[in-house]
Design a protein around this motif. Structure first.
Motif, PDB file in Angstrom:
ATOM      1  N   GLY A 114      45.046  -4.751 -32.309  1.00  0.00           N
ATOM      2  CA  GLY A 114      45.093  -4.281 -30.930  1.00  0.00           C
ATOM      3  C   GLY A 114      44.116  -3.166 -30.597  1.00  0.00           C
ATOM      4  N   GLU A 115      43.395  -2.691 -31.588  1.00  0.00           N
ATOM      5  CA  GLU A 115      42.417  -1.629 -31.361  1.00  0.00           C
ATOM      6  C   GLU A 115      41.159  -2.206 -30.719  1.00  0.00           C
ATOM      7  OE1 GLU A 115      42.649   1.756 -31.904  1.00  0.00           O
ATOM      8  OE2 GLU A 115      44.768   1.255 -32.188  1.00  0.00           O
ATOM      9  N   PRO A 116      40.357  -1.357 -30.095  1.00  0.00           N
ATOM     10  CA  PRO A 116      39.109  -1.841 -29.513  1.00  0.00           C
ATOM     11  C   PRO A 116      38.157  -2.361 -30.597  1.00  0.00           C
ATOM     12  CG  PRO A 116      39.612   0.355 -28.712  1.00  0.00           C
ATOM     13  CD  PRO A 116      40.586   0.059 -29.825  1.00  0.00           C
ATOM     14  N   ILE A 117      37.473  -3.443 -30.280  1.00  0.00           N
ATOM     15  CA  ILE A 117      36.433  -3.964 -31.160  1.00  0.00           C
ATOM     16  C   ILE A 117      35.162  -3.198 -30.826  1.00  0.00           C
ATOM     17  CG2 ILE A 117      35.060  -5.992 -31.791  1.00  0.00           C
ATOM     18  CD1 ILE A 117      37.467  -7.722 -30.893  1.00  0.00           C
ATOM     19  N   PRO A 118      34.473  -2.649 -31.811  1.00  0.00           N
ATOM     20  CA  PRO A 118      33.269  -1.873 -31.522  1.00  0.00           C
ATOM     21  C   PRO A 118      32.237  -2.687 -30.734  1.00  0.00           C
ATOM     22  CG  PRO A 118      33.912  -1.579 -33.811  1.00  0.00           C
ATOM     23  CD  PRO A 118      34.769  -2.672 -33.249  1.00  0.00           C
ATOM     24  N   VAL A 119      31.603  -2.016 -29.789  1.00  0.00           N
ATOM     25  CA  VAL A 119      30.598  -2.644 -28.936  1.00  0.00           C
ATOM     26  C   VAL A 119      29.514  -3.307 -29.775  1.00  0.00           C
ATOM     27  CG1 VAL A 119      28.812  -2.176 -27.212  1.00  0.00           C
ATOM     28  CG2 VAL A 119      31.040  -1.072 -27.029  1.00  0.00           C
ATOM     29  N   GLU A 120      29.106  -2.655 -30.862  1.00  0.00           N
ATOM     30  CA  GLU A 120      28.049  -3.203 -31.722  1.00  0.00           C
ATOM     31  C   GLU A 120      28.453  -4.554 -32.304  1.00  0.00           C
ATOM     32  OE1 GLU A 120      27.877   1.181 -31.476  1.00  0.00           O
ATOM     33  OE2 GLU A 120      29.455  -0.169 -32.167  1.00  0.00           O
ATOM     34  N   ARG A 121      29.706  -4.704 -32.670  1.00  0.00           N
ATOM     35  CA  ARG A 121      30.183  -5.985 -33.220  1.00  0.00           C
ATOM     36  C   ARG A 121      30.137  -7.067 -32.139  1.00  0.00           C
ATOM     37  NH1 ARG A 121      32.754  -8.803 -37.120  1.00  0.00           N
ATOM     38  NH2 ARG A 121      34.624 -10.022 -36.656  1.00  0.00           N
ATOM     39  N   LEU A 122      30.561  -6.723 -30.931  1.00  0.00           N
ATOM     40  CA  LEU A 122      30.565  -7.700 -29.851  1.00  0.00           C
ATOM     41  C   LEU A 122      29.158  -8.053 -29.386  1.00  0.00           C
ATOM     42  CD1 LEU A 122      33.633  -6.380 -27.880  1.00  0.00           C
ATOM     43  CD2 LEU A 122      33.476  -8.524 -29.163  1.00  0.00           C
ATOM     44  N   GLU A 123      28.232  -7.143 -29.553  1.00  0.00           N
ATOM     45  CA  GLU A 123      26.847  -7.464 -29.222  1.00  0.00           C
ATOM     46  C   GLU A 123      26.275  -8.491 -30.196  1.00  0.00           C
ATOM     47  OE1 GLU A 123      24.935  -3.648 -29.092  1.00  0.00           O
ATOM     48  OE2 GLU A 123      25.554  -3.299 -27.029  1.00  0.00           O
ATOM     49  N   VAL A 124      26.660  -8.373 -31.462  1.00  0.00           N
ATOM     50  CA  VAL A 124      26.179  -9.299 -32.489  1.00  0.00           C
ATOM     51  C   VAL A 124      27.000 -10.589 -32.487  1.00  0.00           C
ATOM     52  CG1 VAL A 124      25.902  -9.621 -34.984  1.00  0.00           C
ATOM     53  CG2 VAL A 124      25.294  -7.443 -33.934  1.00  0.00           C
ATOM     54  N   ARG A 125      28.295 -10.461 -32.298  1.00  0.00           N
ATOM     55  CA  ARG A 125      29.209 -11.612 -32.310  1.00  0.00           C
ATOM     56  C   ARG A 125      30.030 -11.594 -31.025  1.00  0.00           C
ATOM     57  NH1 ARG A 125      30.370 -13.772 -37.696  1.00  0.00           N
ATOM     58  NH2 ARG A 125      32.065 -14.731 -36.584  1.00  0.00           N
ATOM     59  N   PRO A 126      29.465 -12.088 -29.924  1.00  0.00           N
ATOM     60  CA  PRO A 126      30.162 -11.974 -28.638  1.00  0.00           C
ATOM     61  C   PRO A 126      31.511 -12.690 -28.582  1.00  0.00           C
ATOM     62  CG  PRO A 126      28.188 -13.325 -28.422  1.00  0.00           C
ATOM     63  CD  PRO A 126      28.169 -12.746 -29.796  1.00  0.00           C
ATOM     64  N   ALA A 127      31.759 -13.630 -29.465  1.00  0.00           N
ATOM     65  CA  ALA A 127      33.035 -14.338 -29.472  1.00  0.00           C
ATOM     66  C   ALA A 127      34.033 -13.717 -30.449  1.00  0.00           C
ATOM     67  CB  ALA A 127      32.817 -15.808 -29.812  1.00  0.00           C
ATOM     68  N   ALA A 128      33.686 -12.582 -31.051  1.00  0.00           N
ATOM     69  CA  ALA A 128      34.577 -11.943 -32.037  1.00  0.00           C
ATOM     70  C   ALA A 128      35.930 -11.633 -31.407  1.00  0.00           C
ATOM     71  CB  ALA A 128      33.942 -10.668 -32.580  1.00  0.00           C
ATOM     72  N   SER A 129      36.981 -11.924 -32.143  1.00  0.00           N
ATOM     73  CA  SER A 129      38.333 -11.649 -31.647  1.00  0.00           C
ATOM     74  C   SER A 129      39.048 -10.613 -32.503  1.00  0.00           C
ATOM     75  CB  SER A 129      39.148 -12.947 -31.604  1.00  0.00           C
ATOM     76  OG  SER A 129      39.277 -13.486 -32.910  1.00  0.00           O
ATOM     77  N   THR A 130      38.376 -10.161 -33.560  1.00  0.00           N
ATOM     78  CA  THR A 130      38.973  -9.152 -34.431  1.00  0.00           C
ATOM     79  C   THR A 130      37.955  -8.061 -34.746  1.00  0.00           C
ATOM     80  OG1 THR A 130      38.333 -10.398 -36.403  1.00  0.00           O
ATOM     81  CG2 THR A 130      40.567 -10.770 -35.569  1.00  0.00           C
ATOM     82  N   CYS A 131      38.473  -6.905 -35.088  1.00  0.00           N
ATOM     83  CA  CYS A 131      37.608  -5.814 -35.549  1.00  0.00           C
ATOM     84  C   CYS A 131      37.148  -6.135 -36.973  1.00  0.00           C
ATOM     85  CB  CYS A 131      38.359  -4.481 -35.492  1.00  0.00           C
ATOM     86  SG  CYS A 131      39.771  -4.367 -36.620  1.00  0.00           S
ATOM     87  N   VAL A 132      36.219  -5.371 -37.463  1.00  0.00           N
ATOM     88  CA  VAL A 132      35.671  -5.625 -38.804  1.00  0.00           C
ATOM     89  C   VAL A 132      36.774  -5.508 -39.858  1.00  0.00           C
ATOM     90  CG1 VAL A 132      34.031  -4.813 -40.540  1.00  0.00           C
ATOM     91  CG2 VAL A 132      33.360  -4.892 -38.129  1.00  0.00           C
TER      92      VAL A 132
END
Length: 129
Positions: free
Chosen positions: A103-121
């Motif tokens: 439920g935590e925010p996914i880092p912007v950098e992760r979403l920039e690289v993987r725009p479909a990411a649904s989980t944090c690292v």
């Protein structure tokens, strides 16, 4: 949740740039699926009239490998397209940019690289492969 973690939620400038990015990724992925499908169909069609014995024909194993390779790439592209569709659904529900695991925010950098990411690292790393 503190203000600093709220600032980390994607998108920092609104939904429209994210929607456009996901739509562009979806368009590119759909084009890749179409190209791979044509390649796969071409291999199958080219071999339909030829009696290929994968075990004894020197070209047979290469053809089988190529067909399997394209089939795997096609499956990956279709899975990514489904991930993009789920990301668009999360965006519509206002859940895009939040980890489905913790439920935590996914880092912007992760979403920039993987725009479909649904989980944090952290949650992605903890998931069994």
């Amino acid at each position: 949740m503190s203000d600093s973690s709220a600032d980390a939620v994607f998108p920092p400038t609104g939904d429209e740039p994210v929607r456009e990015r996901l739509a562009a990724e979806r368009t590119g992925t759909s084009a890749r699926i179409a190209a791979l499908s044509r390649d796969f169909d071409g291999i199958v069609e080219a071999n339909a009239l030829v009696a290929i014995d994968d075990e004894h024909d020197p070209e047979g194993s290469s053809t089988a490998f190529e067909r399997a390779h394209i089939a795997a790439l096609l499956a990956q592209a279709r899975a990514y397209l489904a991930d993009l569709d789920r990301a668009l659904e999360r965006l519509e529900r206002g859940e895009y940019g939040r980890c489905e695991g913790c439920g935590e925010p996914i880092p912007v950098e992760r979403l920039e690289v993987r725009p479909a990411a649904s989980t944090c690292v952290r949650c992605a790393a903890a998931r069994p492969r």
